[in-house]
Enzyme design. Sequence first.
Site, mmCIF file in Angstrom:
data_model
loop_
_atom_site.group_PDB
_atom_site.id
_atom_site.type_symbol
_atom_site.label_atom_id
_atom_site.label_comp_id
_atom_site.label_asym_id
_atom_site.label_seq_id
_atom_site.Cartn_x
_atom_site.Cartn_y
_atom_site.Cartn_z
ATOM 1 N N GLY A 93 -31.370 80.512 -30.942
ATOM 2 C CA GLY A 93 -31.869 81.396 -32.022
ATOM 3 C C GLY A 93 -30.790 81.256 -33.168
ATOM 4 N N SER A 106 -29.933 84.548 -22.721
ATOM 5 C CA SER A 106 -29.930 83.280 -24.294
ATOM 6 C C SER A 106 -29.829 81.363 -24.219
ATOM 7 C CB SER A 106 -28.586 83.898 -24.630
ATOM 8 O OG SER A 106 -28.930 83.057 -25.731
ATOM 9 N N GLU A 142 -27.326 82.893 -35.007
ATOM 10 C CA GLU A 142 -26.163 83.825 -34.399
ATOM 11 C C GLU A 142 -25.410 84.144 -35.452
ATOM 12 O OE1 GLU A 142 -27.099 81.986 -29.551
ATOM 13 O OE2 GLU A 142 -25.200 82.092 -30.833
#
Length: 586
Positions: A328, A91, A330
């Site tokens: 992205g 990530s 979350e």
Amino acid sequence: MPAHVFAVAERALRNMKEGNNQSVIISGESGAGKTWTVRCLMRYLATVNLQHAALNLSDSFVGDEIEHRVLSSNPILEAFGNAATPRNHNSSRFGKYIQLQYDRCGTMVGANLHVYLLEKTRVSNRDQFERSYHIFYQMLNGCSEEERKEWKLPDAEVLNKGDAANELNQSYERMDDESAFEKTRQSMMSVGIFTEAQNQIFTTLSAILHLNQLEFEGDDDLSNPCTVRSEFQANTKTSAQLLAVPINHLVQTLTFRKIEAGSTRSADRRRSIFKRPCTRAECRARRDAMVKCVYERLFLWLVKQIGNDLSAPDKSAFHFIGLLDVYGFESFKHNCLEQLCINYANEKLQQYYIHNFLKLKQDELALEGVSWDGMEINDKISCLNALESTRNSLFALLNEECRLNRTTDALQLKSRLTDSFHKSPYITQPRISTETPSFTVNHYAGKVVYAVKLLTVKNKDELPLEIRELLVDSTNPFICNLFLDKSPDPATPSTKGKSLETVLSQFKKSLDELLTTMSTTNCNYIRCIKPNMESLPSKFDSRHVVEQLKSSGVVKTIQICGSLHPHQLSYPHFISQHVFVLRLGK
């Protein structure tokens, strides 16, 4: 042909050669494949550029050197800026905008790199089943015995004790850290970070590991001032050696705080300086602040070195293709300021997409005289206003709390949030009271619950002045330059009132500048869709996929385009396809 990431890169490249700067915005939730997509885009553009430059014999062509260096930046940024989370083993914990620079002939001649909001709290604290940044694991598992001794790395047994001591080993299956470390070091060499500088980098990372081990003992009533526990004295000594600072100064900086007293109105500004012992909680907070700041400065130094190496020669770059890879959306079990900033960035980019595509399509339909049949665009601009507007917004309230500089109280802050947004449909309170004070934001992609605790502390992001003075006085030029390379932190305790620049205000400013840059370009979009929540292969969760398509605006885009025509043809294309039918009609 089916949609393909290479087709997007080719279209952007052709449009750029026509004189229009390009941006490719890669979006999607965490673990959907954004980082991998950026790799594919960069590899395609570098490969095509190599062939183009060789055929055209551009004056800027220097073999495959620039392509190799641009691609080599990826492993470094991923090692120092990516980490494993429950949703994604790679990530990105920062945002980046890479501008690939081209000359008049359409040959790549360099690159610019801009980064946004590194999640530095991960270095000191993280949730269960999460790891710190990849580079720590790579270094520990990939170094030789000689390097382990040179960098004074902690023993593996020390790092495997469990979560209580903030070690690095977590419950993930072991990744291939050894080969990744070798690749990271080779990439460093490619961008001009050679062995001596690498040794300084890994020595600094080792100091962070030792500092993270420190625990304190003493009485919080200050009758028995806190100090480092005896079993961690070796870590303290090693940390001081690696940072090249006196050990007594290091301990004093972590366990005592300076208090200035006296008037500042007089011409000579005579002030008295006192030292007050810190509580155990304050000692841990100062330790964490030091660890986070050192890592952040190291990361920004690396970004600067990469940027200097990749930047195009003066006056050789005329156009660029920008690749935007942001975090992205979350929503974890525990969400705080980091997730609020990440989701705000996604909210902002979603609004940008709506404004630049869906609204333009709406205007096109209106000009064509096509009826909308009551279809509405749900762009949730009101949610964005509730977050970021100058007054009566969540950010304004949190920034005001920082400027007031009063004792942080989670219940008091929650009460202010309730009073300020009791009528807002976008910022709400949980219907059932919870043990931890929290609030909910109704984002475009769904509702997220944020914990109130530590919001103000993280937004201030204070670095005690004594810590900065300690590291500036380091006898190691590398450590010293990390802190001389930047003006004093805007959030130091000496900064008061309206001049205080919080994390939220800095992040909003940088995001606005990014959108201003992208507004001058022709934007291309890539939506990464995650097939299932578990990140498993060969499993397609249709409900989860549809939710992503709806929240990202893809479904609404299809509906709007379908309202005009399923396919749009230019007049010459239409005539070439149907001229025979038209002649028969006559």
